[in-house]
Scaffold this motif. Structure first.
Motif, mmCIF file in Angstrom:
data_model
loop_
_atom_site.group_PDB
_atom_site.id
_atom_site.type_symbol
_atom_site.label_atom_id
_atom_site.label_comp_id
_atom_site.label_asym_id
_atom_site.label_seq_id
_atom_site.Cartn_x
_atom_site.Cartn_y
_atom_site.Cartn_z
ATOM 1 N N GLU A 1 18.800 30.976 -4.587
ATOM 2 C CA GLU A 1 20.093 30.517 -5.110
ATOM 3 C C GLU A 1 19.998 29.075 -5.608
ATOM 4 N N GLU A 2 19.304 28.236 -4.841
ATOM 5 C CA GLU A 2 19.130 26.841 -5.261
ATOM 6 C C GLU A 2 18.317 26.764 -6.542
ATOM 7 N N LEU A 3 17.269 27.565 -6.641
ATOM 8 C CA LEU A 3 16.437 27.562 -7.850
ATOM 9 C C LEU A 3 17.228 28.019 -9.068
ATOM 10 N N ALA A 4 18.113 28.986 -8.894
ATOM 11 C CA ALA A 4 18.901 29.502 -10.019
ATOM 12 C C ALA A 4 19.863 28.453 -10.558
ATOM 13 N N PRO B 1 18.074 23.542 -13.724
ATOM 14 C CA PRO B 1 17.594 23.813 -15.082
ATOM 15 C C PRO B 1 16.180 24.404 -15.015
ATOM 16 N N PRO B 2 15.793 25.210 -15.985
ATOM 17 C CA PRO B 2 14.486 25.879 -15.936
ATOM 18 C C PRO B 2 13.298 24.928 -15.782
ATOM 19 N N ASN B 3 13.390 23.751 -16.364
ATOM 20 C CA ASN B 3 12.257 22.821 -16.275
ATOM 21 C C ASN B 3 12.169 22.097 -14.931
ATOM 22 N N MET B 4 13.135 22.301 -14.045
ATOM 23 C CA MET B 4 13.138 21.620 -12.744
ATOM 24 C C MET B 4 13.050 22.595 -11.578
ATOM 25 N N ARG B 5 12.600 23.788 -11.821
ATOM 26 C CA ARG B 5 12.583 24.827 -10.782
ATOM 27 C C ARG B 5 11.293 24.807 -9.965
ATOM 28 N N ALA B 6 11.047 23.692 -9.340
ATOM 29 C CA ALA B 6 9.907 23.598 -8.419
ATOM 30 C C ALA B 6 10.280 24.316 -7.132
ATOM 31 N N PRO B 7 9.384 25.151 -6.602
ATOM 32 C CA PRO B 7 9.741 25.916 -5.402
ATOM 33 C C PRO B 7 9.908 25.051 -4.153
ATOM 34 N N LEU B 8 9.312 23.870 -4.139
ATOM 35 C CA LEU B 8 9.423 22.997 -2.972
ATOM 36 C C LEU B 8 10.269 21.775 -3.300
ATOM 37 N N ASP B 9 11.088 21.379 -2.345
ATOM 38 C CA ASP B 9 11.868 20.154 -2.449
ATOM 39 C C ASP B 9 11.215 19.124 -1.539
ATOM 40 N N CYS B 10 10.561 18.149 -2.149
ATOM 41 C CA CYS B 10 9.839 17.126 -1.377
ATOM 42 C C CYS B 10 10.463 15.767 -1.625
ATOM 43 N N PRO B 11 11.142 15.207 -0.639
ATOM 44 C CA PRO B 11 11.706 13.868 -0.814
ATOM 45 C C PRO B 11 10.594 12.824 -0.910
ATOM 46 N N ARG B 12 10.957 11.659 -1.399
ATOM 47 C CA ARG B 12 9.970 10.594 -1.608
ATOM 48 C C ARG B 12 9.395 10.080 -0.298
ATOM 49 N N GLY B 13 10.206 10.012 0.719
ATOM 50 C CA GLY B 13 9.780 9.455 2.002
ATOM 51 C C GLY B 13 8.692 10.274 2.671
ATOM 52 N N ARG B 14 7.968 9.622 3.546
ATOM 53 C CA ARG B 14 6.877 10.260 4.293
ATOM 54 C C ARG B 14 7.272 10.424 5.752
ATOM 55 N N SER B 15 6.562 11.301 6.415
ATOM 56 C CA SER B 15 6.800 11.546 7.835
ATOM 57 C C SER B 15 6.173 10.443 8.685
ATOM 58 N N ASP B 16 6.727 10.257 9.873
ATOM 59 C CA ASP B 16 6.068 9.409 10.864
ATOM 60 C C ASP B 16 4.761 10.078 11.273
ATOM 61 N N THR B 17 3.846 9.300 11.823
ATOM 62 C CA THR B 17 2.568 9.830 12.300
ATOM 63 C C THR B 17 2.471 9.523 13.789
ATOM 64 N N ARG B 18 2.227 10.559 14.573
ATOM 65 C CA ARG B 18 2.146 10.410 16.034
ATOM 66 C C ARG B 18 0.692 10.498 16.464
ATOM 67 N N ILE B 19 0.273 9.552 17.301
ATOM 68 C CA ILE B 19 -1.107 9.522 17.796
ATOM 69 C C ILE B 19 -1.066 9.449 19.321
ATOM 70 N N VAL B 20 -1.891 10.278 19.953
ATOM 71 C CA VAL B 20 -2.027 10.273 21.407
ATOM 72 C C VAL B 20 -3.511 10.092 21.725
ATOM 73 N N VAL B 21 -3.829 9.083 22.531
ATOM 74 C CA VAL B 21 -5.197 8.852 23.002
ATOM 75 C C VAL B 21 -5.253 9.275 24.465
ATOM 76 N N GLU B 22 -6.241 10.115 24.793
ATOM 77 C CA GLU B 22 -6.413 10.586 26.164
ATOM 78 C C GLU B 22 -7.748 10.100 26.691
ATOM 79 N N LEU B 23 -7.767 9.734 27.954
ATOM 80 C CA LEU B 23 -8.982 9.286 28.618
ATOM 81 C C LEU B 23 -9.186 10.158 29.849
ATOM 82 N N ASP B 24 -10.291 10.869 29.880
ATOM 83 C CA ASP B 24 -10.606 11.808 30.961
ATOM 84 C C ASP B 24 -9.491 12.830 31.154
#
Length: 169
Positions: free
Chosen positions: A58-61, A64-87
């Motif tokens: 429905e959103e794709l319909a 306009p035909p030239n803007m029908r990208a199947p994915l909607d990707c905002p400009r912003g990026r995701s946070d990155t989570r890091i976990v360090v484990e010792l033993d």
């Protein structure tokens, strides 16, 4: 013309100053870390993933035909989570936030840990797209740290993701 007493006084003062600088350039000895300690450095800059979503038919319909990208990707990026484990136990956890006004820049972390020299099971887990649960990069390795050794934890997609590297002293 300068008087001989003034010249001799200057020579004595300059000599004393040079001796002072010379002494403190070699003594007392400075040690960054204790003799029985090794360093582990977590140092990385990473561009988090995009938090894309699939558009409905429905959103794709409605577009306009030239803007029908199947994915909607905002400009912003995701946070990155890091976990360090010792033993096998959590040792350090951090969430890197993207930089920039639009949250579209790299996230950066630098942390150093002093550990007693010895053998450890070192594990690092990273998720660079928090929309997806779990960790998409995992590295576990048995490491033997020698006194005064520096081990760097870094990320490079060309090297397979997370890696451990002994720093050159």
């Amino acid at each position: 013309m300068a008087k001989p007493a003034a010249i001799i006084g200057q020579i004595i003062l300059y000599g004393a100053f040079a001796a002072f600088i010379g002494h403190f350039s070699t003594a007392p000895t400075y040690r960054q870390i204790a003799d029985d300690v090794a360093l582990v450095k977590l140092s990385m800059s990473h561009l988090g993933g995009r938090e894309c979503r699939k558009r409905t038919p429905e959103e794709l319909a409605k577009l306009p035909p030239n803007m029908r990208a199947p994915l909607d990707c905002p400009r912003g990026r995701s946070d990155t989570r890091i976990v360090v484990e010792l033993d096998g136990k959590p040792f350090y956890e951090v969430t890197m936030h993207p930089t920039g006004l639009s949250r579209d820049g790299v996230g950066t972390v630098y942390k150093r840990f002093e550990l007693k020299a010895g053998t450890y099971k070192l594990g690092v887990k990273m998720n660079d797209n928090l929309v997806n649960p779990g960790f998409n990069f995992v590295r576990e390795e048995q490491v033997t740290l020698k006194p005064a050794q520096v081990l760097v934890i870094d990320f490079n997609p060309d090297r397979g993701g997370l890696f451990f590297q002994q720093a050159k002293n």
